[in-house]
Design an enzyme around this catalytic site. Structure first.
Site, PDB file in Angstrom:
ATOM      1  N   ASP A   1      92.153  16.039  34.268  1.00 15.60           N
ATOM      2  CA  ASP A   1      91.007  17.024  33.863  1.00 15.60           C
ATOM      3  C   ASP A   1      90.380  17.687  34.692  1.00 15.60           C
ATOM      4  OD1 ASP A   1      89.554  14.756  34.808  1.00 15.60           O
ATOM      5  OD2 ASP A   1      89.244  14.134  32.551  1.00 15.60           O
TER       6      ASP A   1
ATOM      7  N   ASP B   1      82.259   4.991  26.229  1.00 14.65           N
ATOM      8  CA  ASP B   1      82.698   5.028  24.832  1.00 14.65           C
ATOM      9  C   ASP B   1      84.095   4.898  24.544  1.00 14.65           C
ATOM     10  OD1 ASP B   1      83.331   7.314  25.984  1.00 14.65           O
ATOM     11  OD2 ASP B   1      82.011   8.718  24.761  1.00 14.65           O
TER      12      ASP B   1
ATOM     13  N   HIS C   1      86.408   6.694  26.089  1.00 13.38           N
ATOM     14  CA  HIS C   1      87.065   7.938  26.202  1.00 13.38           C
ATOM     15  C   HIS C   1      88.225   7.720  27.410  1.00 13.38           C
ATOM     16  CE1 HIS C   1      84.059   9.684  28.835  1.00 13.38           C
ATOM     17  NE2 HIS C   1      84.982   9.165  29.672  1.00 13.38           N
TER      18      HIS C   1
ATOM     19  N   GLU D   1      87.128  12.365  23.762  1.00 11.71           N
ATOM     20  CA  GLU D   1      86.103  12.010  23.527  1.00 11.71           C
ATOM     21  C   GLU D   1      86.411  11.242  22.077  1.00 11.71           C
ATOM     22  OE1 GLU D   1      84.014  11.815  25.703  1.00 11.71           O
ATOM     23  OE2 GLU D   1      82.763  13.873  26.395  1.00 11.71           O
TER      24      GLU D   1
END
Ligand code: PGA
Length: 271
Positions: free
Chosen positions: A72, A141, A143, A148
């Site tokens: 990314d 979380d 991801h 996400e």
């Protein structure tokens, strides 16, 4: 899926670097057949990069015939900004090893046409013969890359808007100023990672314990995108003791009993 439990984050760094080394040596890459690595940024993989640099400097490992694709990159952050993933990768790995810059692929978050940039990245992965080993970290979380919670589990490389939790987590790299964290990123999709022949995920720290619990002990769920790896035929999670805090004792015991077997995979089979 395999889970490798090491005592500390330093042990995770060394074990994962040895795993990468073993896969590259086994592949015996040359000018006709490159080894293709998918790579992450973030705090977790830094120690692994340090170990890989040491191995390269000691002449035990070469990246001459290795191609890389990063997961990314932020949108709109200057490529030379100290917190861009371009800068991170050159500082922590590429400038210390013998990789040819032409073999490094990092998404351009300043491309005029971001959709074309993402589609072109997917095309380049296919042209390189696919990714042999994709390495990743996860967020608290769950991801994976910037996929996400709620991301499609069959997604490919695309533009994503970051959620509040990721912006808060990453503000530590921007002097604690959430307003300086870019709000969008280009990221490989969950499917892009699933398409790799092997995937290795590094998880350290108690703040990732719940995400590891979901990844290993719960079902596939797009709110915890890392869980998609349960469908991958060759995924290995490497974690430290702190990250196991939310796992069942029997899960930890089961995987610890397999350590002798797991350790075989860091000895290259050069047969
Ligand atoms: P970290 O980031 O390694 O800095 O914790 C991982 C991630 O958010 O994917």
């Amino acid at each position: 899926m395999r889970l490798v439990i090491k005592d500390t984050s330093d042990d995770v760094s060394l074990w994962s670097a040895l795993y990468v080394k073993a896969r590259i040596l086994e592949a015996k890459p040359d000018h006709r057949k490159y080894f293709v690595l998918g790579l992450p940024t973030g705090g977790t993989p830094k120690g692994m990069y340090l170990e890989l640099v040491k191995m390269c400097k000691a002449g035990e490992l070469s990246f001459k015939y290795v191609k890389t694709f990063n997961m990314d990159e932020y949108v709109g952050l200057d490529r030379d900004h100290p917190e861009s993933y371009h800068s991170f990768m050159w500082e922590n790995l590429f400038k210390h090893i013998d990789i040819h810059p032409d073999n490094v692929n990092i998404l351009d978050g300043n491309a005029e046409n971001l959709v074309e940039e993402c589609n072109g990245f997917e095309k380049k992965i296919v042209e390189a013969g696919g990714i042999d080993l994709f390495i990743g970290g996860i967020g608290p979380d769950g991801h994976i890359a910037f996929n996400e919670p709620g991301s499609s589990l069959v997604s490919k490389t695309r533009v994503k808007t970051l959620n509040k939790e990721t912006i808060v987590a990453n503000s530590r790299f921007f002097g604690g100023r959430e307003c300086d964290v870019p709000t969008q990123a280009l990221t490989v999709g969950v499917q892009t990672i699933l398409d790799a022949r092997e995937v290795m995920i590094l998880i350290t720290g108690s703040h990732k314990a719940l995400a590891l619990h979901y990844a290993i002990e719960e079902g596939i769920n797009h709110m915890w995108t890392v869980t998609a790896l349960q469908q991958h035929p060759k995924a290995v999670f490497v974690c430290d003791e702190d990250a196991t805090l939310e796992l069942k004792v029997k899960t930890v015991k089961y995987f610890k009993d397999l350590m002798t077997l797991h350790d075989k995979s860091i000895t290259p089979n050069l047969g």
